[in-house]
Design an enzyme around this catalytic site. Structure first.
Site, PDB file in Angstrom:
ATOM      1  N   HIS A   1       0.838  -1.199   0.000  1.00  0.00           N
ATOM      2  CA  HIS A   1       0.000   0.000   0.000  1.00  0.00           C
ATOM      3  C   HIS A   1       0.876   1.253   0.000  1.00  0.00           C
ATOM      4  O   HIS A   1       2.084   1.175   0.228  1.00  0.00           O
ATOM      5  CB  HIS A   1      -0.952   0.010   1.209  1.00  0.00           C
ATOM      6  CG  HIS A   1      -0.261   0.053   2.523  1.00  0.00           C
ATOM      7  ND1 HIS A   1      -0.139  -1.029   3.347  1.00  0.00           N
ATOM      8  CD2 HIS A   1       0.376   1.062   3.156  1.00  0.00           C
ATOM      9  CE1 HIS A   1       0.524  -0.708   4.431  1.00  0.00           C
ATOM     10  NE2 HIS A   1       0.854   0.564   4.341  1.00  0.00           N
TER      11      HIS A   1
HETATM   12  C1  T46 Z   1       1.684  -0.175   7.588  1.00  0.00           C
HETATM   13  C2  T46 Z   1       1.855  -1.625   7.922  1.00  0.00           C
HETATM   14  C3  T46 Z   1       3.174  -1.998   8.434  1.00  0.00           C
HETATM   15  C4  T46 Z   1      -6.561  -0.391  12.726  1.00  0.00           C
HETATM   16  O1  T46 Z   1      -7.726  -0.572  13.107  1.00  0.00           O
HETATM   17  N1  T46 Z   1      -5.848   0.677  13.196  1.00  0.00           N
HETATM   18  C5  T46 Z   1      -4.583   0.904  12.825  1.00  0.00           C
HETATM   19  O2  T46 Z   1      -3.967   1.902  13.287  1.00  0.00           O
HETATM   20  C6  T46 Z   1      -3.974   0.024  11.893  1.00  0.00           C
HETATM   21  C7  T46 Z   1      -2.550   0.267  11.424  1.00  0.00           C
HETATM   22  C8  T46 Z   1      -4.673  -1.043  11.418  1.00  0.00           C
HETATM   23  N2  T46 Z   1      -5.949  -1.248  11.850  1.00  0.00           N
HETATM   24  C9  T46 Z   1      -6.692  -2.419  11.368  1.00  0.00           C
HETATM   25  C10 T46 Z   1      -7.134  -2.369   9.929  1.00  0.00           C
HETATM   26  C11 T46 Z   1      -7.089  -3.830   9.514  1.00  0.00           C
HETATM   27  O3  T46 Z   1      -8.327  -4.431   9.843  1.00  0.00           O
HETATM   28  O4  T46 Z   1      -5.826  -3.559  11.489  1.00  0.00           O
HETATM   29  C12 T46 Z   1      -6.043  -4.450  10.409  1.00  0.00           C
HETATM   30  C13 T46 Z   1      -4.740  -4.723   9.691  1.00  0.00           C
HETATM   31  O5  T46 Z   1      -4.296  -3.500   9.086  1.00  0.00           O
HETATM   32  P1  T46 Z   1      -3.710  -3.470   7.607  1.00  0.00           P
HETATM   33  O6  T46 Z   1      -4.436  -4.404   6.742  1.00  0.00           O
HETATM   34  O7  T46 Z   1      -3.672  -2.027   7.177  1.00  0.00           O
HETATM   35  O8  T46 Z   1      -2.263  -4.071   7.845  1.00  0.00           O
HETATM   36  P2  T46 Z   1      -1.025  -3.856   6.900  1.00  0.00           P
HETATM   37  O9  T46 Z   1       0.076  -4.716   7.385  1.00  0.00           O
HETATM   38  O10 T46 Z   1      -1.399  -3.968   5.470  1.00  0.00           O
HETATM   39  O11 T46 Z   1      -0.622  -2.348   7.117  1.00  0.00           O
HETATM   40  C14 T46 Z   1      -0.403  -1.847   8.408  1.00  0.00           C
HETATM   41  C15 T46 Z   1      -0.634  -0.343   8.388  1.00  0.00           C
HETATM   42  O12 T46 Z   1      -1.974  -0.109   7.971  1.00  0.00           O
HETATM   43  C16 T46 Z   1       0.302   0.334   7.447  1.00  0.00           C
HETATM   44  O13 T46 Z   1       0.235   1.729   7.571  1.00  0.00           O
HETATM   45  O14 T46 Z   1       2.622   0.536   7.319  1.00  0.00           O
HETATM   46  O15 T46 Z   1       0.888  -2.109   8.826  1.00  0.00           O
END
Ligand code: T46
Length: 153
Positions: free
Chosen positions: A68
């Protein structure tokens, strides 16, 4: 696909991130016989207000995260324990940073696509970021990201 620049190190940090280049940041470390204490303070080690922190742990073998970009968000990424790699891409070039030292962090600014790969077992990664969580601020589609990134560069 963008051109891939050599892996970064202290001497040659490729300037990926056209608005605000990605770079490794030395953190302030206090070491004494009791161990090490590392500090991240806005205005010193980072040039943004830290509005949110999260950490990633228990990453299964072979799992990759990221895929992303962010429209506005700035972040500092630290491998607090263990190691992983961050591949950054600004729509023209990409670079791979190895994070394996808790006294150094990777700054990633807005409009950079990133992938986190090669997590060593037991790794804990810390993210200090400039914005509250807002899904509408993410790019999750690489083609959409590429179109916008190339329009502003
Ligand atoms: C990044 C990488 C390393 C929340 O509710 N609050 C938050 O602050 C974050 C970061 C995530 N979430 C929820 C949203 C999703 O349901 O946690 C779940 C997993 O998040 P995400 O799919 O965005 O995970 P990654 O690994 O794709 O990305 C996250 C961060 O979003 C991103 O900014 O740098 O971790």
């Amino acid at each position: 696909m963008t051109d891939v620049l050599p892996q970064s190190d202290n001497a040659t940090q490729p300037a990926v991130g056209r608005i605000s280049p990605c770079r490794m940041v030395d953190l302030t470390e206090h070491s004494d016989p009791r161990g090490k204490l590392t500090v991240v303070e806005p205005g010193k080690e980072v040039d943004f207000e830290i509005r949110r922190a999260y950490y990633i742990h228990h990453v299964p073998a072979g799992a990759e995260r990221g895929a992303h970009g962010h429209r506005r968000l700035r972040q500092l990424i630290v491998a607090v324990h263990g190691s992983f790699e961050v591949v950054v891409d600004d729509g023209y070039a990409s670079a791979r940073f190895v994070l394996d030292d808790p006294s150094r962090g990777l700054y990633v600014g807005p409009m950079v696509w990133r992938d986190m790969v090669a997590f060593a077992p037991g790794t804990v990664g810390l993210w200090l970021v400039s914005e509250p969580y807002d899904e509408s601020e993410y790019y999750r589609d690489y083609d959409e990201y590429l179109r916008d990134a190339r329009a502003i560069a």
